[in-house]
Design an enzyme around this catalytic site. Structure first.
Site, PDB file in Angstrom:
ATOM      1  CG  HIS A  20      13.853 -13.201   4.336  1.00  0.00           C
ATOM      2  ND1 HIS A  20      14.097 -14.219   3.461  1.00  0.00           N
ATOM      3  CD2 HIS A  20      14.151 -12.057   3.672  1.00  0.00           C
ATOM      4  CE1 HIS A  20      14.522 -13.717   2.317  1.00  0.00           C
ATOM      5  NE2 HIS A  20      14.565 -12.407   2.421  1.00  0.00           N
ATOM      6  CG  HIS A 106      -5.012   3.474  -4.334  1.00  0.00           C
ATOM      7  ND1 HIS A 106      -3.989   3.602  -3.415  1.00  0.00           N
ATOM      8  CD2 HIS A 106      -6.145   3.852  -3.688  1.00  0.00           C
ATOM      9  CE1 HIS A 106      -4.484   4.037  -2.266  1.00  0.00           C
ATOM     10  NE2 HIS A 106      -5.784   4.196  -2.417  1.00  0.00           N
TER      11      HIS A 106
END
EC number: 5.4.99.62
Length: 139
Positions: A20, A106
């Site tokens: 998870h 980015h």
């Protein structure tokens, strides 16, 4: 957590071992891959396999709860971005859970890839066709 059959053994193994909140990155042919990340290089020639084909294969196997993309993806490569959003919406419908979508610059995206258990390089040559998937649970 793994959901279905995937032929690529290395990619299938990584997905099967995700816990998870673990993350994997699917990237275009040009994204720099951190030395500390496992590199799964699927690229054969420009465009093969494509980013979207690879995302579809991964989503067929991996339960996701979060997505991270570069902000630039929306404006520079809108068709690929829209195709990815459609796949994420389909995944939400199929699993009945909300999938969080976050956008970062980015440069921050590239740094964040260092957290990925693996970086999957495609043959995609479309700018900013990159995504980080955060593993969810199937229950």
């Amino acid at each position: 957590m793994k959901k279905n059959a995937l032929i690529n053994a290395e990619l299938s193994y990584v997905i099967a071992t995700l816990g998870h909140t673990d993350e994997i990155t699917i990237c275009d042919a040009g994204l720099p891959i951190p030395d500390e990340s496992q590199r799964i290089d699927l690229a054969l020639i420009p465009g093969v396999p494509s980013f979207i084909e690879t995302v579809k294969a991964v989503l067929g196997e991996m339960q996701i709860e979060g997505v991270i993309m570069a902000e630039e993806f929306k404006s520079v490569s809108p068709e690929h971005h829209a195709a990815l959003i459609t796949l994420i919406e389909q995944e939400q419908q199929a699993c009945g859970k909300t999938i969080r979508i976050d956008y970062v610059p980015h440069d921050a995206f590239k740094v964040h890839t260092q957290n990925s258990k693996a970086v999957v390089r495609t043959g995609e040559c479309t700018p900013y066709a990159n995504v980080i998937f955060q593993s969810g649970v199937v229950f």
